[in-house]
Scaffold this motif. Structure first.
Motif, short mmCIF file in Angstrom:
data_model
loop_
_atom_site.label_atom_id
_atom_site.label_comp_id
_atom_site.label_asym_id
_atom_site.label_seq_id
_atom_site.Cartn_x
_atom_site.Cartn_y
_atom_site.Cartn_z
N GLY A 1 0.81 -1.21 0.00
CA GLY A 1 0.00 0.00 0.00
C GLY A 1 0.85 1.26 0.00
N ASP A 2 2.12 1.13 0.34
CA ASP A 2 3.01 2.27 0.30
C ASP A 2 3.67 2.32 -1.08
N GLY A 3 4.28 3.43 -1.37
CA GLY A 3 5.03 3.52 -2.60
C GLY A 3 4.22 4.11 -3.74
N PRO A 4 4.81 4.09 -4.92
CA PRO A 4 4.19 4.80 -6.04
C PRO A 4 2.87 4.21 -6.51
N ARG A 5 2.59 2.95 -6.25
CA ARG A 5 1.35 2.34 -6.72
C ARG A 5 0.38 2.03 -5.58
N GLY A 6 0.65 2.48 -4.40
CA GLY A 6 -0.18 2.17 -3.25
C GLY A 6 -1.58 2.75 -3.33
N ASP A 7 -1.73 3.90 -3.97
CA ASP A 7 -3.04 4.53 -4.05
C ASP A 7 -3.72 4.26 -5.39
N ARG A 8 -3.20 3.31 -6.11
CA ARG A 8 -3.72 2.97 -7.44
C ARG A 8 -5.11 2.34 -7.31
N PRO A 9 -6.06 2.75 -8.16
CA PRO A 9 -7.40 2.17 -8.08
C PRO A 9 -7.39 0.68 -8.39
N ARG A 10 -8.30 -0.03 -7.75
CA ARG A 10 -8.42 -1.46 -8.00
C ARG A 10 -9.47 -1.71 -9.07
N ARG A 11 -9.29 -2.79 -9.80
CA ARG A 11 -10.25 -3.17 -10.82
C ARG A 11 -11.58 -3.55 -10.16
N ARG A 12 -12.66 -3.12 -10.76
CA ARG A 12 -13.98 -3.45 -10.23
C ARG A 12 -14.45 -4.76 -10.83
N TYR A 13 -15.11 -5.56 -10.04
CA TYR A 13 -15.68 -6.82 -10.49
C TYR A 13 -17.19 -6.76 -10.27
N PHE A 14 -17.93 -7.27 -11.25
CA PHE A 14 -19.38 -7.22 -11.18
C PHE A 14 -19.94 -8.64 -11.23
N SER A 15 -20.94 -8.90 -10.40
CA SER A 15 -21.58 -10.22 -10.41
C SER A 15 -22.46 -10.34 -11.65
N ALA A 16 -22.78 -11.57 -11.99
CA ALA A 16 -23.66 -11.82 -13.14
C ALA A 16 -25.03 -11.19 -12.91
N GLU A 17 -25.51 -11.26 -11.67
CA GLU A 17 -26.81 -10.68 -11.35
C GLU A 17 -26.81 -9.17 -11.59
N TYR A 18 -25.74 -8.51 -11.17
CA TYR A 18 -25.62 -7.06 -11.37
C TYR A 18 -25.60 -6.74 -12.85
N LYS A 19 -24.79 -7.46 -13.61
CA LYS A 19 -24.68 -7.20 -15.05
C LYS A 19 -26.03 -7.37 -15.73
N LEU A 20 -26.73 -8.45 -15.41
CA LEU A 20 -28.04 -8.68 -16.03
C LEU A 20 -29.04 -7.59 -15.64
N ARG A 21 -29.00 -7.17 -14.38
CA ARG A 21 -29.92 -6.12 -13.92
C ARG A 21 -29.65 -4.80 -14.63
N ILE A 22 -28.38 -4.43 -14.76
CA ILE A 22 -28.03 -3.16 -15.38
C ILE A 22 -28.34 -3.18 -16.88
N THR B 1 -19.46 0.64 -23.57
CA THR B 1 -18.76 -0.57 -24.03
C THR B 1 -18.96 -1.73 -23.05
N SER B 2 -19.11 -1.42 -21.77
CA SER B 2 -19.39 -2.48 -20.79
C SER B 2 -20.76 -3.08 -21.07
N ILE B 3 -21.74 -2.23 -21.35
CA ILE B 3 -23.09 -2.72 -21.66
C ILE B 3 -23.04 -3.59 -22.92
N ASP B 4 -22.30 -3.15 -23.93
CA ASP B 4 -22.18 -3.93 -25.17
C ASP B 4 -21.58 -5.31 -24.90
N LEU B 5 -20.53 -5.35 -24.09
CA LEU B 5 -19.89 -6.61 -23.74
C LEU B 5 -20.86 -7.51 -22.97
N TRP B 6 -21.53 -6.95 -21.98
CA TRP B 6 -22.46 -7.74 -21.16
C TRP B 6 -23.62 -8.26 -21.98
N ARG B 7 -24.07 -7.48 -22.98
CA ARG B 7 -25.13 -7.95 -23.88
C ARG B 7 -24.66 -9.17 -24.67
N ARG B 8 -23.46 -9.07 -25.23
CA ARG B 8 -22.90 -10.20 -25.99
C ARG B 8 -22.77 -11.43 -25.10
#
Length: 101
Positions: A9-30, A54-61
């Protein structure tokens, strides 16, 4: 102080944002909410959720290909396995022995 002395958590990449993960239920709902929204309101759904079209397009496919089901990650993880991986799992179950991975 060297880079080896820094805690995680220290250093040049410590405050770097983390990748978000979405559940299948969330994707289908959105996707359903996005598709049901009138044309002028689709952007508001994206903005509220912090998503791009683009996320919506991917989730549709994924939904249309059957890769995205309400059953969740177990079913989609199984869909990503190669035929060789599936055969190896079957053999392991048949023999009841641990084969090299």
């Amino acid at each position: 102080m060297t880079s080896h002395d820094l805690q995680r958590g220290d250093g040049p990449r410590g405050d770097r944002p983390r990748r978000r993960y979405f559940s299948a239920e969330y994707k289908l709902r959105i996707v359903a909410e996005y598709e049901a929204a009138p044309d002028g309101e689709k952007g508001r759904v994206l903005q509220r959720e912090g998503l791009y079209s683009t996320s919506i397009d991917l989730w549709r496919r994924q939904r249309d290909n059957g890769e995205l089901t309400a059953a969740g990650p177990a079913s989609s993880a199984r869909a990503r396995k190669t035929p060789e991986q599936l055969e190896l799992e079957r053999l392991r179950k048949e023999r009841g022995a641990t084969l090299p991975q």
